[in-house]
Write a protein that holds these residues in place. Structure first.
Motif, PDB file in Angstrom:
ATOM      1  N   GLU A   1      13.536   3.048  -8.885  1.00  0.00           N
ATOM      2  CA  GLU A   1      14.375   2.103  -7.975  1.00  0.00           C
ATOM      3  C   GLU A   1      13.749   1.817  -6.550  1.00  0.00           C
ATOM      4  OE1 GLU A   1      19.067   2.958  -6.012  1.00  0.00           O
ATOM      5  OE2 GLU A   1      18.111   4.231  -7.400  1.00  0.00           O
ATOM      6  N   HIS A   2      13.167   2.615  -6.070  1.00  0.00           N
ATOM      7  CA  HIS A   2      12.542   2.450  -4.707  1.00  0.00           C
ATOM      8  C   HIS A   2      11.654   1.217  -4.948  1.00  0.00           C
ATOM      9  CE1 HIS A   2      10.468   3.065  -0.945  1.00  0.00           C
ATOM     10  NE2 HIS A   2       9.204   3.006  -1.561  1.00  0.00           N
ATOM     11  N   ALA A   3      10.723   1.047  -5.875  1.00  0.00           N
ATOM     12  CA  ALA A   3       9.688   0.085  -6.166  1.00  0.00           C
ATOM     13  C   ALA A   3      10.631  -1.170  -6.324  1.00  0.00           C
ATOM     14  CB  ALA A   3       9.035   0.224  -7.407  1.00  0.00           C
TER      15      ALA A   3
ATOM     16  N   VAL B   1       0.740  -1.207  -0.088  1.00  0.00           N
ATOM     17  CA  VAL B   1      -0.181  -0.060   0.021  1.00  0.00           C
ATOM     18  C   VAL B   1       0.961   1.126  -0.109  1.00  0.00           C
ATOM     19  CG1 VAL B   1      -1.390   1.070   1.328  1.00  0.00           C
ATOM     20  CG2 VAL B   1      -2.111  -1.185   1.258  1.00  0.00           C
ATOM     21  N   ASP B   2       1.727   1.316   0.793  1.00  0.00           N
ATOM     22  CA  ASP B   2       2.906   2.542   0.800  1.00  0.00           C
ATOM     23  C   ASP B   2       3.480   2.569  -0.614  1.00  0.00           C
ATOM     24  OD1 ASP B   2       2.371   2.895   3.595  1.00  0.00           O
ATOM     25  OD2 ASP B   2       4.138   1.469   4.030  1.00  0.00           O
ATOM     26  N   LEU B   3       3.878   1.538  -1.356  1.00  0.00           N
ATOM     27  CA  LEU B   3       4.551   1.392  -2.507  1.00  0.00           C
ATOM     28  C   LEU B   3       3.602   2.187  -3.437  1.00  0.00           C
ATOM     29  CD1 LEU B   3       6.939   1.073  -4.237  1.00  0.00           C
ATOM     30  CD2 LEU B   3       6.221  -1.352  -4.462  1.00  0.00           C
ATOM     31  N   TYR B   4       2.382   1.670  -3.367  1.00  0.00           N
ATOM     32  CA  TYR B   4       1.311   1.969  -4.494  1.00  0.00           C
ATOM     33  C   TYR B   4       1.103   3.504  -4.110  1.00  0.00           C
ATOM     34  CZ  TYR B   4      -3.297   3.241  -6.605  1.00  0.00           C
ATOM     35  OH  TYR B   4      -4.339   3.557  -7.170  1.00  0.00           O
ATOM     36  N   ARG B   5       1.054   4.077  -2.893  1.00  0.00           N
ATOM     37  CA  ARG B   5       1.044   5.675  -2.826  1.00  0.00           C
ATOM     38  C   ARG B   5       2.209   6.346  -3.248  1.00  0.00           C
ATOM     39  NH1 ARG B   5       0.558   5.331   2.738  1.00  0.00           N
ATOM     40  NH2 ARG B   5      -1.501   4.814   2.700  1.00  0.00           N
TER      41      ARG B   5
END
Lengths: 178, 74
Positions: free
Chosen positions: A150-152, A75-79
């Motif tokens: 990169e974060h993903a 969810v954090d990544l989606y945001r």
């Protein structure tokens, strides 16, 4: 491959991503991962009540908790990736209603998995869990490769590492039980 | 016919146990794991994390493999 005798994954290269009919936007892959994690959480939570062995109960509880933690990470990544707060329609907007709510890691239906375990016992439950986690490990490596951000990539790499740890714990308990 | 310069380059082979140990000690992003069999074989079973590049497509898809990382092919 015939000599491997180790963990294997099944399915075509796009396995697990098929629900999106060929689209591979990061938001959709994240939603898919969330749905699979939620299905696995339901599966492991159900296994808690099927067996009396303490070590198995503890492991299934830990796995259910881990899947819940993965959902939060996703969810954090989606945001971050979409720039939007997940709404009430997340993640159903990204997946066909046919599969929504009853599919887990590896693509198996949650209800079919539980029925199968009820008929086949604890060792079968552990073996099925190993298979689920191996397919999940396989899928997250593919997702990590497909992400440009990169974060993903790092989020999926963390999931890969944790799935690998789940596999080790399951294999350890399976070995003790055999 | 011109022979590619690395045509005679030695390629080392690893046993199954060596591959398993290598995979235990390294993260998936640190190496390339390539399955060069046919898609039907890959679909039946493959080593988790393996990337499918059938042997007939290697020339066209070599750019998908990171040359900076060790590569395991099966």
């Amino acid at each position: 491959m015939n000599a491997w005798e180790g963990l294997v994954a099944e399915g075509p290269p796009e396995s697990g991503m098929a629900y999106f009919e060929g689209t591979e936007k990061p938001e959709e892959l994240i939603a898919l991962a969330w749905i699979l994690e939620d299905g696995s959480r339901k599966f492991y939570s159900s296994l808690l009540y099927l067996f009396d062995e303490r070590a198995a109960k503890e492991l299934f509880l830990n796995l259910a908790d881990a899947e819940e933690h993965h959902k939060k990470s996703l969810v954090d990544l989606y945001r971050k990736v979409s720039g939007k707060k997940p709404g009430d329609a997340f993640p159903q907007d990204f997946i066909s209603t046919e599969h929504s709510g009853d599919v887990m890691e590896g693509g198996m239906s949650v209800s079919e998995g539980i029925d199968w375990v009820k008929r086949n016992g604890l060792n079968a439950a552990l073996e099925l869990s190993v298979s689920l986690e191996a397919n999940s490990y396989d899928l997250y490596i593919k997702m990590s490769r497909s992400m440009q951000d990169e974060h993903a990539q790092n989020v999926f790499k963390t999931l890969v590492t944790e799935e690998k740890q789940h596999l080790e714990k399951l294999a350890e308990l399976l070995e003790k039980n055999l | 016919m011109k022979v590619p310069s690395d045509y005679f380059k030695k390629v080392s082979s690893m046993s199954v146990d060596e591959v398993k140990q290598f995979m235990r000690e390294n993260e998936p992003g640190e190496y390339n794991l390539i399955d060069v069999r046919q898609p039907e074989e890959y679909e039946i079973k493959h080593i988790p994390g393996a990337q499918l590049i059938p042997v007939g497509q290697i020339d066209d898809r070599a750019n998908e493999v990171n040359p900076e990382r060790p590569t395991i092919i099966y």
